[in-house]
Structure formats: C-alpha cells, structure tokens
Design a protein around this motif. Structure first.
Motif, short mmCIF file in Angstrom:
data_model
loop_
_atom_site.label_atom_id
_atom_site.label_comp_id
_atom_site.label_asym_id
_atom_site.label_seq_id
_atom_site.Cartn_x
_atom_site.Cartn_y
_atom_site.Cartn_z
N ALA A 176 13.30 42.44 77.83
CA ALA A 176 12.73 42.80 79.13
C ALA A 176 11.62 43.83 78.97
O ALA A 176 10.58 43.75 79.65
CB ALA A 176 13.82 43.35 80.05
N ALA A 177 11.81 44.80 78.08
CA ALA A 177 10.82 45.85 77.88
C ALA A 177 9.58 45.34 77.15
O ALA A 177 8.45 45.54 77.60
CB ALA A 177 11.44 47.02 77.12
N MET B 71 14.30 55.94 76.58
CA MET B 71 15.69 56.32 76.84
C MET B 71 16.65 55.22 76.39
O MET B 71 17.67 55.48 75.75
CB MET B 71 15.88 56.62 78.32
CG MET B 71 15.20 57.89 78.80
SD MET B 71 15.35 58.12 80.59
CE MET B 71 17.13 58.18 80.78
N VAL B 72 16.29 53.96 76.70
CA VAL B 72 17.12 52.83 76.25
C VAL B 72 17.16 52.77 74.74
O VAL B 72 18.19 52.48 74.13
CB VAL B 72 16.59 51.51 76.85
CG1 VAL B 72 17.33 50.32 76.23
CG2 VAL B 72 16.76 51.50 78.35
N ALA C 293 20.38 52.79 72.37
CA ALA C 293 20.57 51.65 71.47
C ALA C 293 20.72 52.10 70.03
O ALA C 293 21.54 51.54 69.27
CB ALA C 293 19.39 50.69 71.60
N ALA C 294 19.94 53.10 69.61
CA ALA C 294 20.03 53.58 68.23
C ALA C 294 21.43 54.14 67.94
O ALA C 294 22.01 53.86 66.88
CB ALA C 294 18.97 54.66 67.98
N GLY D 46 13.12 50.02 65.74
CA GLY D 46 11.76 50.51 65.49
C GLY D 46 10.75 49.84 66.40
O GLY D 46 9.82 50.50 66.91
N SER D 47 10.92 48.55 66.66
CA SER D 47 9.98 47.82 67.52
C SER D 47 10.06 48.31 68.96
O SER D 47 9.03 48.51 69.62
CB SER D 47 10.27 46.33 67.47
OG SER D 47 10.10 45.82 66.16
N VAL D 48 11.27 48.51 69.47
CA VAL D 48 11.42 48.97 70.85
C VAL D 48 10.90 50.40 70.99
O VAL D 48 10.27 50.75 72.00
CB VAL D 48 12.89 48.87 71.31
CG1 VAL D 48 13.02 49.31 72.76
CG2 VAL D 48 13.41 47.47 71.16
#
Length: 447
Positions: A38-39, A195-196, A200-201, A99-101
């Motif tokens: 989505a992001a 923040m997501v 997630a990390a 890393g991509s997000v």
C-alpha cells in the motif's frame, strides 16, 4: 464436591503454544506485507499522479517533466527489481523488504522539502524502485510464515495492497489540497510509512525473518547436509532451464503487456473514443478501486481450494470478457460491467502468480524466480504502452489495442493450462530427497 466430580484441569501443551505463535506470525506478516505494498505502490506510484495540478501550480513544471518522471519511475522499477533479486539472495528477503519500505518513507518525507522538480523526479524514481524491491522477496517471506494451504489468500490480499493505498490517498488528498497544503500530504504519508517500518522491523526481528531461511532450517534440523532442500540462489538462476518457470516469466511479460495499458488508456478511450463524460469515467474507476480492495483476497481464498491454475484461468476469462465488451459493445452501462470484470481479474492475477511460485519453490530460488517475473512484467508494460500508443497513432482509435488485449488474454489462459499442478513433483524446485521415493507416481525432483 468429590474429586471424581471436579472438572479435569486444562493442560496447555507446547503444541498449543506453537500453534498460537504461528497464527500470530501469519497474521502479523500478512498485515505488514499488505501495508508495505500500500505504501510503496499506493503512495509512491499513485499519489504524485493525483496531485500533479497542485504541485505544477506551485513549482511551475510542465507535462513534459511529468512524462519524464513517469518513464523514470518505470526504469527505477526495473532496476530495483534486478538489484533487489540479487541482494535478497545474499542478505535475506526480510532485510530487503524493511530496507525498501524505510527508503520509501524517507523519499516521501524528502519530496516536500525541495522546490526542484529534478530532485523530486529523482526521489519519485527511487520510489518507483522501492515498489519493485519490496515485492521481490514476498514469496520467500510468505513461504516461511504462511501455511501452504493459506498462501493463495494471503498473497491475494497483499496484491490488493495498492487499492488500500489509493483508498487512503482518496481520503487524504481532498483535505490537504483544499488548504493548498500538498507538502503536508507528503509529510503525512511519509512519516506514517516510517512508523509502520519501525513496527515491522521489530516484528520481523521477533519472528526471525532477518535470518536466512537456510540457517534456520539447518539449526532446527541440526545439519545442513543431505536432505535439505537446495533453495540457494544458484538453484534459482538455473531455473531458466525449467519449463514451467519459463512459462511463468512469459506470462508475467504478457500480464504487463496487456494489463498495464488496459488501465492506462481506459479513461482516454472512454472519454475521447467513446464519448462518455468524465463523471461516468470516474464512476468506472471508483468501481474498479472498491472491487480491487476485496477481489485479491476473495480469489486467493478460492485458489487455495480449487488450485492456482484454475483461478488464473478464471481471471483470464474475465479479463477477456472485459476487453471484448469494450470492442464489441461499449455502449450504455456495459463499460461499467467491463470495469467490474477487469477489477475482478486484475488485482487477483498479481497475487496468484507469486502464490504459484511460493507453492512450487522456496527460499532464495523462489526469490530469484519471482524477481525475474517483476523484470519481465516491467518490460511487458513498456512494450504494451508503446504498442498501444503506436496503434492509436496509426488507426486513430484505442479500440484496436483492446482487440490485442483480448487475444493476449486467450494466450495467457492457454499458457496457464500448460503449467504443472502447483506443489506437484513436476513443479517442485530445488529438492534433494535423501532417499528416492518408490511405489509412488512421479520421480523425485532434482535441482
């Protein structure tokens, strides 16, 4: 009360705890992976397109710059698809996804800080790349945390992530643009993405997704020797010699060739070619967006019951009917029916192909196979958009490319029928059984 009348104590076993942990891991991974798509797609790919007029008014760039940025974003997608495939096989899919997000979030925040369309163009190109690199390792991660029987519905939901991102955009854009605050919009989605990413990390670390799959398997089995599937990157690159893998790569090229131009030229065809007003075109797109939010999960759920191949044939049939309506009878309310059929086919297709790969390969081999499909899909999109534009210039009508799309849908359905059943011995990739099985149909698969 006698001892014999007392209820027996509930004994909680280690198996119960493991089951709950697996359910939590599957739920958390599904939600996070959907939010990543989505992001990177919804915000990175489509937000700029929605607020181009407002940014042009403030920054003073022309539509030549818009076209250049769009082309550059497509180039970034292809480049990151290749780089993401290579890096994932070396450091792990979990690291590449996070890393991509994170890079996506940083670029979203940096865009409103600049008044230079060149700098903004570079950032949007990187955003286009993160959409590819976040998608490449999905089959590896899903294969590690999602049970085989649920992978179709999970990847179907993840593939609909774009719709959720666009839906969020549709709610945010009017409020920010009304106050001439397009910069605040970029900040909002950027910090939200970061923040997501932080959540997630932490979650990926707790789930062990930052460790290589081969390390976890060898540790749990106490050995990395015989009997361990050969899921190495080398096994994945050798798949160019495997028939079903080449078919999947060809299908993804044709998906890009047909699906991307279908949506890119739909509004111009409806408004300029067929004479519908902008209100009706907007209604068609609204229906596509709403249906897309649920179609991926619904068809993915169905594929877990009837098989991925059967679900793909169903989608390509709907895709054919959608294109055929725009060729044969694009009158009255029928273009809306075409849009509905397109939505029912388009979003699930992008979840069904990785579902097939995840059920037939795993580890780095699956990452390589699926990574290349993203490259071929991007090349197909470039070829399709060019062909559509060429046919429009030659014939003066968009209709002829929808004829091409209908024919392509038939070819895709026929190619799907050539695929072996997912999870069968014929489709399995990189397995090295310790003892050859006898007395069963099918020979053991080899790398």
């Amino acid at each position: 009360m006698n001892d014999s009348e007392r209820p027996a104590p509930v004994v909680r076993t280690e198996k119960d705890g493991n089951s709950r942990a697996k359910v939590f891991a599957a739920f958390a991974a599904t939600v996070l992976l959907t939010s990543f798509v989505a992001a990177t797609y919804g915000f990175g790919f489509y937000l700029f397109a929605q607020i181009v007029p407002d940014m042009r008014r403030d920054l003073g760039f022309g539509y030549t710059a818009v076209g250049t940025i769009t082309a550059a974003a497509q180039f970034g997608f292809l480049l990151f698809a290749m780089i993401g495939t290579w890096v994932s096989t070396r450091i792990g899919g979990g690291q590449v996804v996070i890393g991509s997000v994170a890079l996506c979030g940083v670029c979203l925040v940096l865009i409103p800080l600049s008044d230079s369309i060149v700098v903004i163009g570079v950032l949007l190109t990187i955003l286009g790349g993160t959409a590819a690199s976040v998608y490449v390792p999905l089959v590896e991660i899903v294969g590690r945390v999602i049970d085989y029987r649920h992978r179709g519905k999970v990847l179907g939901l993840v593939s609909s992530g774009t719709s959720y991102g666009v839906f969020v955009n549709s709610m945010l854009v009017p409020n920010f643009v009304r106050d001439d605050n397009w910069r605040g919009l970029w900040y909002s989605v950027g910090f939200g993405t970061l923040m997501v990413t932080a959540v997630a990390a932490f979650t990926f670390h707790r789930l062990g997704l930052f460790r290589q799959e081969e390390e976890v398997r060898a540790e749990s089995e106490g050995t990395a020797g015989e009997g361990v599937p050969d899921n190495s990157a080398r096994a994945g690159w050798r798949m160019v010699l495997v028939r079903w893998v080449v078919i999947v790569w060809t299908m993804k090229f044709l998906n890009g060739f047909a699906c991307m131009p279908f949506q890119n030229y739909l509004s111009p065809y409806l408004r300029e070619g067929l004479g519908f007003d902008i209100g009706f075109a907007a209604q068609v797109w609204g229906a596509i967006g709403i249906i897309g939010m649920f179609a991926g999960f619904a068809v993915g759920w169905l594929s877990d019951r009837i098989g991925v191949r059967a679900a793909l044939v169903m989608c390509y049939t709907l895709f054919f009917l959608s294109a055929a309506i725009l060729v044969v009878a694009p009158v009255g309310f029928l273009p809306m029916v075409s849009g509905v059929l397109f939505a029912l086919a388009f979003y699930p297709i992008y979840g069904l192909v990785p579902a097939y790969v995840s059920k037939s390969a795993s580890g780095a081999a699956a990452t390589v196979i699926f990574g290349i499909t993203n490259v071929t899909q991007g090349l197909g999109g470039i070829a399709g958009n060019y062909t559509a534009g060429f046919l429009k210039n030659v014939t003066g009508d968009f209709m002829w490319y929808y004829v091409v799309i209908a024919v392509t849908a038939v070819v895709l359905a026929l190619l799907t029928l050539q695929l072996p059943r997912e999870g069968s011995a014929e489709s399995a990739i990189g397995k090295r059984p310790t003892v050859p099985e006898t007395g069963k149909q099918g020979a053991p698969s080899v790398s």
